[in-house]
Design a protein around this motif. Structure first.
Motif, PDB file in Angstrom:
ATOM      1  N   GLY A  24      74.806 101.711  78.973  1.00 35.99           N
ATOM      2  CA  GLY A  24      74.893 101.786  77.039  1.00 35.99           C
ATOM      3  C   GLY A  24      75.933 101.390  76.091  1.00 35.99           C
ATOM      4  O   GLY A  24      75.649 101.445  75.474  1.00 35.99           O
ATOM      5  N   LEU A  25      76.567  99.632  76.849  1.00 34.68           N
ATOM      6  CA  LEU A  25      77.434  99.180  76.022  1.00 34.68           C
ATOM      7  C   LEU A  25      77.114  97.513  75.815  1.00 34.68           C
ATOM      8  O   LEU A  25      76.347  97.191  76.737  1.00 34.68           O
ATOM      9  CB  LEU A  25      78.704  99.423  75.936  1.00 34.68           C
ATOM     10  CG  LEU A  25      79.859  99.959  76.355  1.00 34.68           C
ATOM     11  CD1 LEU A  25      81.122 100.025  76.427  1.00 34.68           C
ATOM     12  CD2 LEU A  25      80.140 101.235  74.670  1.00 34.68           C
ATOM     13  N   SER A  26      76.589  96.963  74.485  1.00 40.19           N
ATOM     14  CA  SER A  26      75.678  95.824  73.717  1.00 40.19           C
ATOM     15  C   SER A  26      77.182  94.211  74.668  1.00 40.19           C
ATOM     16  O   SER A  26      78.147  95.274  74.905  1.00 40.19           O
ATOM     17  CB  SER A  26      75.754  95.382  72.312  1.00 40.19           C
ATOM     18  OG  SER A  26      76.825  95.537  71.618  1.00 40.19           O
ATOM     19  N   GLY A  27      76.483  94.211  74.993  1.00 41.13           N
ATOM     20  CA  GLY A  27      77.562  92.562  75.376  1.00 41.13           C
ATOM     21  C   GLY A  27      79.031  92.306  73.754  1.00 41.13           C
ATOM     22  O   GLY A  27      79.967  92.885  74.364  1.00 41.13           O
ATOM     23  N   GLY A  28      78.462  92.945  72.860  1.00 40.85           N
ATOM     24  CA  GLY A  28      79.150  92.529  71.608  1.00 40.85           C
ATOM     25  C   GLY A  28      80.447  93.737  71.634  1.00 40.85           C
ATOM     26  O   GLY A  28      81.515  93.654  71.101  1.00 40.85           O
ATOM     27  N   GLU A  29      79.853  95.134  72.567  1.00 44.32           N
ATOM     28  CA  GLU A  29      80.512  95.817  72.262  1.00 44.32           C
ATOM     29  C   GLU A  29      81.597  95.810  73.411  1.00 44.32           C
ATOM     30  O   GLU A  29      83.500  96.315  73.246  1.00 44.32           O
ATOM     31  CB  GLU A  29      80.174  97.508  72.466  1.00 44.32           C
ATOM     32  CG  GLU A  29      78.922  97.856  71.528  1.00 44.32           C
ATOM     33  CD  GLU A  29      78.191  98.959  71.158  1.00 44.32           C
ATOM     34  OE1 GLU A  29      77.778  99.469  70.577  1.00 44.32           O
ATOM     35  OE2 GLU A  29      77.644  98.730  72.802  1.00 44.32           O
ATOM     36  N   ILE A  30      81.238  94.750  74.819  1.00 39.87           N
ATOM     37  CA  ILE A  30      82.012  95.366  75.524  1.00 39.87           C
ATOM     38  C   ILE A  30      83.134  94.323  75.317  1.00 39.87           C
ATOM     39  O   ILE A  30      84.151  93.744  75.477  1.00 39.87           O
ATOM     40  CB  ILE A  30      81.170  94.409  76.954  1.00 39.87           C
ATOM     41  CG1 ILE A  30      80.196  96.238  77.427  1.00 39.87           C
ATOM     42  CG2 ILE A  30      82.498  94.317  77.812  1.00 39.87           C
ATOM     43  CD1 ILE A  30      79.318  95.310  78.341  1.00 39.87           C
ATOM     44  N   ALA A  31      82.412  93.121  74.861  1.00 41.92           N
ATOM     45  CA  ALA A  31      83.748  91.944  74.200  1.00 41.92           C
ATOM     46  C   ALA A  31      84.934  92.299  72.917  1.00 41.92           C
ATOM     47  O   ALA A  31      86.296  92.427  73.484  1.00 41.92           O
ATOM     48  CB  ALA A  31      83.059  91.154  73.604  1.00 41.92           C
ATOM     49  N   ASP A  32      84.360  93.370  72.032  1.00 44.30           N
ATOM     50  CA  ASP A  32      84.933  94.164  71.696  1.00 44.30           C
ATOM     51  C   ASP A  32      86.217  94.451  72.169  1.00 44.30           C
ATOM     52  O   ASP A  32      87.375  94.528  72.554  1.00 44.30           O
ATOM     53  CB  ASP A  32      84.757  95.148  70.628  1.00 44.30           C
ATOM     54  CG  ASP A  32      85.625  95.816  69.720  1.00 44.30           C
ATOM     55  OD1 ASP A  32      86.714  94.639  68.651  1.00 44.30           O
ATOM     56  OD2 ASP A  32      86.264  96.932  70.131  1.00 44.30           O
ATOM     57  N   ARG A  33      85.826  96.072  73.467  1.00 47.36           N
ATOM     58  CA  ARG A  33      87.126  96.477  74.352  1.00 47.36           C
ATOM     59  C   ARG A  33      87.947  95.644  74.482  1.00 47.36           C
ATOM     60  O   ARG A  33      89.289  96.095  75.437  1.00 47.36           O
ATOM     61  CB  ARG A  33      86.018  97.126  75.238  1.00 47.36           C
ATOM     62  CG  ARG A  33      85.234  98.012  74.350  1.00 47.36           C
ATOM     63  CD  ARG A  33      84.769  99.106  75.425  1.00 47.36           C
ATOM     64  NE  ARG A  33      84.229 100.607  74.851  1.00 47.36           N
ATOM     65  CZ  ARG A  33      83.576 101.557  75.217  1.00 47.36           C
ATOM     66  NH1 ARG A  33      83.677 102.078  77.317  1.00 47.36           N
ATOM     67  NH2 ARG A  33      83.462 102.439  74.573  1.00 47.36           N
ATOM     68  N   ALA A  34      87.404  94.268  75.258  1.00 44.11           N
ATOM     69  CA  ALA A  34      87.715  93.758  75.490  1.00 44.11           C
ATOM     70  C   ALA A  34      89.270  92.846  75.195  1.00 44.11           C
ATOM     71  O   ALA A  34      90.057  92.505  75.692  1.00 44.11           O
ATOM     72  CB  ALA A  34      87.104  92.001  76.501  1.00 44.11           C
TER      73      ALA A  34
END
Length: 243
Positions: free
Chosen positions: A33-43
Motif C-alpha cells: 500500500g505504500l508508494s516508492g516515495g513513501e518507502i523512501a521517506d520511511r528509510a
C-alpha cells in the motif's frame, strides 16, 4: 535539478546522486500500500534515527575526478574507524576517537599522494611514515574533511524531507538482508536504492549510474559500537612535528 534526500546520505563520501523520479502505483508485498516515495521517506527517517552505521563502497571524488574507496564505521558521537584509498592506489587506516584523528598509510598510498614531488622528499616521507600510526588534532585544518566523514549527524544532515518520486522494484537482498528495490531516474541518470524489509526500514545500498557522480555505497552494522580505540604502541604526533 533536485537532489534527493536519499542521495544526500552519501554526500560526505562524495556520492552526490541528483535524480528525480516518475509517478508509480502502490503495490502489495513488503510495504503493501505504500508508494516508492513513501518507502523512501520511511528509510530516511529510520536511517537518521540510527546511532551508528558502516558505509562501504566506491564513490566519486570531485576534487581529483577519480574515485575513493571507503569502509568506515561511524557514529553520532563523531567516532569512526575504517579504511580508505584513492583511486584504488594503496590504503590508509583511520580512527577518530574523541578529539584525535589517527591514520596509518601504506607505501603505495603515500607515493600516490606524493606524485609530482621530488623523489628524495617522497622517499623520506615513505621511510618515516609508511606502516606507522600517526595522530593529529581532529580540529586541525588537515583533518576537517575526514572529521566530517566520521560524524554520522554530519553525513545525514542534508537528508530532510525526501519528497521522492521513486518507483517500486522487485524484492532482493543486500548481504543477506531482505530488501525492496527503489528506482530513481532523470534523463540518462539512474539510481537504485535498496531498503530493508525486515526490522526497521534502513537504507542498505545506493547504486548511482549518474555519468557525473557514479558510485555505490552499502550501509550496514546499524547501532553497533564503533571500534574506535586509540592504537597501541608508538604513535607519531604530527602536530608536534609541524605536520
Amino acid at each position: 535539478m533536485r537532489r534527493t534526500a536519499l542521495a544526500a546520505l552519501c554526500l560526505a563520501a562524495a556520492a552526490t546522486v541528483s535524480l528525480t523520479g516518475c509517478g508509480e502505483d502502490k503495490a502489495d508485498g513488503p510495504f503493501a500500500g505504500l508508494s516508492g516515495g513513501e518507502i523512501a521517506d520511511r528509510a530516511v527517517k529510520a536511517t537518521k534515527g540510527a546511532t551508528s552505521l558502516r558505509m562501504k563502497g566506491d564513490v566519486a571524488d570531485e576534487e581529483s575526478g577519480g574515485t575513493i574507496r571507503i569502509d568506515i564505521a561511524l557514529d553520532k558521537k563523531g567516532n569512526c574507524a575504517g579504511t580508505m584509498s584513492a583511486g584504488g592506489e594503496g590504503e590508509a587506516d583511520l580512527i577518530k576517537s574523541g578529539d584525535t584523528l589517527y591514520m596509518r598509510y601504506d607505501e603505495t598510498f603515500l607515493r600516490e599522494q606524493s606524485k609530482g614531488e621530488p623523489k628524495d622528499e617522497t622517499d623520506s616521507v615513505v621511510e618515516m611514515m609508511a606502516g606507522k600510526w600517526t595522530k593529529m588534532s581532529a580540529a586541525g585544518g588537515d583533518a576537517k574533511e575526514i572529521q566530517s566523514l566520521c560524524d554520522l549527524d554530519t553525513v545525514l544532515s542534508e537528508a530532510g524531507d525526501v519528497n521522492s518520486d521513486a518507483t517500486r522494484g522487485k524484492t532482493s537482498s543486500v548481504d543477506g538482508t531482505p530488501a525492496i528495490v527503489l528506482h530513481e531516474k532523470d534523463g540518462k541518470d539512474r539510481a537504485t536504492i535498496y531498503v530493508a524489509t525486515k526490522g526497521k526500514p534502513y537504507l542498505l545500498k545506493v547504486d548511482s549510474k549518474s555519468a557525473k557522480d557514479p558510485g555505490t555505497l552499502t550501509f550496514s552494522d546499524y547501532n553497533k559500537p564503533v571500534p574506535a580505540e586509540a592504537p597501541k604502541g608508538k604513535v607519531m604526533d604530527l602536530d608536534k612535528m609541524g605536520g
